[in-house]
Design an enzyme around this catalytic site. Structure first.
Site, short mmCIF file in Angstrom:
data_model
loop_
_atom_site.label_atom_id
_atom_site.label_comp_id
_atom_site.label_asym_id
_atom_site.label_seq_id
_atom_site.Cartn_x
_atom_site.Cartn_y
_atom_site.Cartn_z
CG ASP A 99 -6.99 -5.91 6.71
OD1 ASP A 99 -6.34 -6.14 7.79
OD2 ASP A 99 -7.57 -4.74 5.87
CE LYS A 120 9.45 -11.75 -13.77
NZ LYS A 120 10.01 -10.65 -14.64
CG ASP A 132 -5.45 -7.29 13.52
OD1 ASP A 132 -4.90 -6.65 14.05
OD2 ASP A 132 -6.18 -6.47 13.04
CG ASN A 152 -0.18 -0.03 2.22
OD1 ASN A 152 1.09 0.94 2.70
ND2 ASN A 152 -0.41 -1.32 3.60
CG PHE A 164 -3.09 5.79 13.62
CD1 PHE A 164 -1.79 5.83 15.00
CD2 PHE A 164 -2.66 7.18 12.81
CE1 PHE A 164 -1.02 6.48 15.08
CE2 PHE A 164 -2.37 7.89 13.82
CZ PHE A 164 -1.19 8.21 14.23
#
Ligand code: PMT
Length: 434
Positions: A302, A312, A337, A233, A355
């Protein structure tokens, strides 16, 4: 950003600042620092070491303060009335900037062989030290051990910064900029009202997190698909690193478990590097039982690919010779988590701060996470727009806890961290004393 904010103004108005200047090229910056304090309404007196006067003349400071500059313990006139004790008592706050490696070593060992180090021994006021030296001198074990000693005693170390040095070297050792020093002292002085019961040392009542262990997670995780590809991300780590720096500045022992980012760890912070969520969990759990506070800023994926290809992955040969588009499915499995694991611990559970990065219904979703993950606090922020969120964009926070909340208005991440650390400290102190 206006660092010398209204907040700094109210902290310094009418205050007496004793400014110690030691030898080093950064001594000229002390004049700018002095002016910053004066602009905020403080009265400043200056004490210089002999070495400092090789870099800037005492006349400069005398002219700026309209007061004599004290340079020697052997000043018969001043010492007739115990001048060094009077100066120690006079000050509301004592800052040594720049602080050379030599003076830092003397402070660590209680050597009082000049006026400045003698005042440091005689003073009970909050002491702030802004080191400035060559990067090799700063990195030297001797200096780092001396700095650790000062931190343990509750002396706040500000900086040093990173970058090009007067000697041509590049690295950590530049004196922090005057505006940053002023803002840091203001942030710490504003936390003075919060007191932790069992602390000791002359700065203890000013630094409730002194010696407390704080672990933060920061940055993204990378979940491998094959040896060359991953799912990740946009987290840059900036929010977590800024918080780690502020916690270190208020005397906490900080461990920063970081995903892959392009940032240098702040001075005095221990960094542990990880890539994936599973590695993050292992690194956190290895040290969590020692921690007083856990702040989970990392943007943890997640889900991860259920299997990681050993080689690859190639395009389907049929697709290469076909004009028709071929879809590829990657099966994902849920990651642990980390925050929920820590907050669910039965023994040695630290104060847990989460957060929440949301693209809509920010407060509603964050409150659900506060309850579902059984957190002490959650800091919600909006992500996904061009203007705020990830990277060096500014951000705003809604900070929620069981029976209260506060907002921190849009600002850059260093300033957000400066404002958030006192909030976390206050809630943490309220929790441990209740
Ligand atoms: O790094 P920057 O570019 O500065 O950006 C900062 C930030 C936007 C990443 C940061 O401010 C932030 O919001 N971090 C949390 C992002 C997030 O993953 O939120 P979440 O709502 O998915 O997760 C809630 C909480 O659970 C977070 O504290 C997260 O660290 C934690 N979590 C989530 C999933 C998981 N598997 N393990 C976790 O520990």
């Amino acid at each position: 950003m206006e660092l010398t904010s209204l907040h700094s103004r109210s902290t310094f108005a009418g205050k007496r600042v004793l400014l110690g200047v030691t030898g080093g090229i950064a001594a000229y910056k002390a004049a700018v620092l002095l002016r910053e304090f004066q602009k905020l309404g403080a009265t400043v007196q200056v004490v210089m070491t002999e070495q400092a006067q090789q870099f800037v003349g005492s006349m400069t400071f005398a002219a700026l303060t309209n007061m004599p500059v004290r340079t020697s313990l052997n000043d018969e006139q001043a010492e007739l009335s115990m001048g060094h004790i009077e100066l120690a008592r006079w000050a509301d706050v004592f800052i040594i900037a720049p602080a050379s490696a030599n003076t830092i070593a003397k402070l660590a060992y209680g050597i009082a062989d000049n006026l400045l180090t003698t005042i440091a021994l005689a003073s009970e006021k909050p002491l702030f030290v802004a080191p400035a030296m060559n990067q090799k001198m700063w990195a030297h074990t001797a200096t780092q051990e001396n700095i650790a000693t000062l931190r343990q005693r509750g002396i706040a170390i500000i900086g040093p910064g990173n970058g090009e040095q007067a000697c041509g070297d590049v690295g950590s050792g530049r004196m922090s900029e005057p505006e940053e020093i002023v803002a840091t002292i203001a942030a710490q002085m504003s936390a003075d009202v919060i007191q932790a019961p069992e602390l000791s040392g002359s700065n203890a009542e000013h630094l409730p997190l002194l010696g407390k262990k704080v672990m933060l997670t920061a940055g993204p995780t990378r979940e491998p698909i094959d040896p060359v590809r991953y799912i990740s991300n946009h987290s840059s780590g900036r929010m977590g690193y800024a918080l780690a720096e502020q916690f270190a500045l208020v005397g906490a022992e900080v461990t920063l478990v970081s995903g892959p980012v392009c940032l240098q760890p702040p001075a005095g912070v221990t960094k542990v590097s990880i890539n994936s969520a599973e590695q993050l969990l292992a690194a956190v759990m290895a040290q969590i039982s020692e921690q007083d506070i856990f702040v989970s800023v990392a943007a943890v994926a997640d889900y991860r690919p259920a299997t990681v290809a050993e080689q690859k992955m190639k395009k389907n040969p049929a697709a290469i010779n076909s004009a028709e588009k071929q879809n590829l499915q990657i099966e994902l499995t849920e990651n642990p988590d980390i925050l929920r694991t820590v907050s669910g611990l039965m023994h040695d559970r630290p104060f847990c701060v989460g957060f929440a990065a949301e693209t809509e219904k920010v407060v509603e979703h964050a409150r659900n996470k506060l309850l579902n993950k059984r957190l002490d606090m959650i800091c919600a922020n909006q992500v996904g727009s061009e203007q705020i969120g990830f990277g060096d964009k500014p951000n705003a926070l809604e900070v929620l806890w069981q029976d209260g909340s506060t907002s921190i208005a849009m600002t850059d991440k260093t300033d957000l961290a400066r404002q958030l650390v006192p909030v976390i400290t206050e809630r943490y102190c309220a929790t441990i004393t209740s």
